[in-house]
Design an enzyme around this catalytic site. Sequence first.
Site, PDB file in Angstrom:
ATOM      1  N   HIS A 270      48.507  30.980  50.145  1.00  0.00           N
ATOM      2  CA  HIS A 270      47.276  31.707  50.509  1.00  0.00           C
ATOM      3  C   HIS A 270      47.411  32.215  51.931  1.00  0.00           C
ATOM      4  O   HIS A 270      48.039  31.613  52.778  1.00  0.00           O
ATOM      5  CB  HIS A 270      46.053  30.774  50.404  1.00  0.00           C
ATOM      6  CG  HIS A 270      44.769  31.514  50.284  1.00  0.00           C
ATOM      7  ND1 HIS A 270      44.086  31.970  51.363  1.00  0.00           N
ATOM      8  CD2 HIS A 270      44.072  31.920  49.202  1.00  0.00           C
ATOM      9  CE1 HIS A 270      42.994  32.597  50.977  1.00  0.00           C
ATOM     10  NE2 HIS A 270      42.967  32.593  49.658  1.00  0.00           N
ATOM     11  N   ASP A 327      43.735  30.608  41.686  1.00  0.00           N
ATOM     12  CA  ASP A 327      44.290  31.246  40.480  1.00  0.00           C
ATOM     13  C   ASP A 327      45.220  30.349  39.678  1.00  0.00           C
ATOM     14  O   ASP A 327      45.668  30.742  38.593  1.00  0.00           O
ATOM     15  CB  ASP A 327      45.055  32.509  40.888  1.00  0.00           C
ATOM     16  CG  ASP A 327      44.120  33.556  41.460  1.00  0.00           C
ATOM     17  OD1 ASP A 327      44.403  34.091  42.547  1.00  0.00           O
ATOM     18  OD2 ASP A 327      43.073  33.806  40.836  1.00  0.00           O
TER      19      ASP A 327
END
Length: 392
Positions: A270, A327
């Site tokens: 991320h 996700d």
Amino acid sequence: NTGMFTYDPGFTSTASCDSGLTYIDGDKGILLHRGYPIDQLAEQSSFMEVSYLLLNGELPSKKELEDFTRTITRHTMVHEQLTTFYRGFRRDAHPMAIMCGVVGALSAFYHDSTDINDPEQRKIASHRLIAKMPTIAAMAYKYSVGQPFVYPRNDLSYTANFLNMTFSVPAEEYVIDPVVVDAMDKIFTLHADHEQNASTSTVRLAGSSGANPFACIAAGIACLWGPAHGGANEAALNMLREIGTVDRIPEYIARAKNKDDPFRLMGFGHRVYKNYDPRATVMQKTAKDVLEKLGVNDPIFDVAKELEQIALNDPYFIEKKLYPNVDFYSGVILSAIGFPTEMFTVLFALARTVGWVAQWNEMISDPAQKIGRPRQLYTGPAQRDYVPVEKR
Ligand code: SDX
């Protein structure tokens, strides 16, 4: 120094903004919406209530929530003319391509009645977008599988309505399972907003020019589609399916660590979180609950859990501070509910619409806001004179 400009070390981006909607602490893995921790909202609130919170800044009273939900419910139908828009697409068009086109086309229906300088009209446009996204998303799915569109029903909750529009067929009513509704609603909440991510920044930049909100949200959908962003949920499940069995995980871990291999672990890493994405924690728990309650034994979930454990204990991932993100597990749940992988990012866009709309409202209602204009560091050639082609 490019010979033309001297680089000013003090040069800072103008792309950042002030916002009171969402706070993220990437090192500590903290995510707050208007001060409320995401795990509490996901476990105790609802997507409609979180939508109200993001738009208005406070949790609603019972009556405020009822009024808001009723308003959204009564905007869920789309103009009948919009249904013909779908017929221009090939049946095998990616649903995200359809979403980009159809949501952008909403401008043609509402542009003239949306004076963005009028707070009341901004509110109506916001409600229209939040209300119509499930209908448009469900229609994109129906079109791709060759089934008739299903109209929204005002007797169903926001999330149950979406599931019914997606999975109901004329020949057979869709059985609305509270377990599925609860899981879907949690997934919507976990995707609602996330500070200034790429697609939200796209919406803000588009909105800063005064473009109508429908076109701005279409721009956000386009940006979200990328596999480095919202497209990762589809890519993550495809990756887990390609790995297939736990014994093949080391091969993929090695590929992810190989600088010469463009492969990355989808659903991992991320831009901001250098700790566990708090949404991934809730998502893994929800996946376990849903699979158990639905009696689904999906070996992919075991592969995902084992992959996570191996990666979290691998020096490369530890050093790079790579953890599962929102996700990584969502696809396991969505697949158990019955969605094809092509619909995963559509569901992300459906949920993120409330964050995009709330961020757009926050920006456009700020009297001091100006058109966004990120600058650059020029790296091209210094000024030079033109040379006619015969002398080149
Ligand atoms: C979302 O911004 C948001 O808030 C987005 C989002 C939201 O809610 O809006 O949270 C949603 O987009 C989540 C992210 C979904 N994307 C993926 O899961 C795709 C896989 N992840 C990567 O593509 C990547 O992690 C990014 C794009 C998410 C971040 O990429 P960065 O900025 O390059 O990551 P980084 O700077 O932290 O990387 C540090 C290092 C790099 O190596 P070096 O250049 O230092 O040698 O780690 C490597 C990266 O190459 N790396 C990975 C990796 N992610 C980063 N290596 C292998 N597998 C990965 N998944």
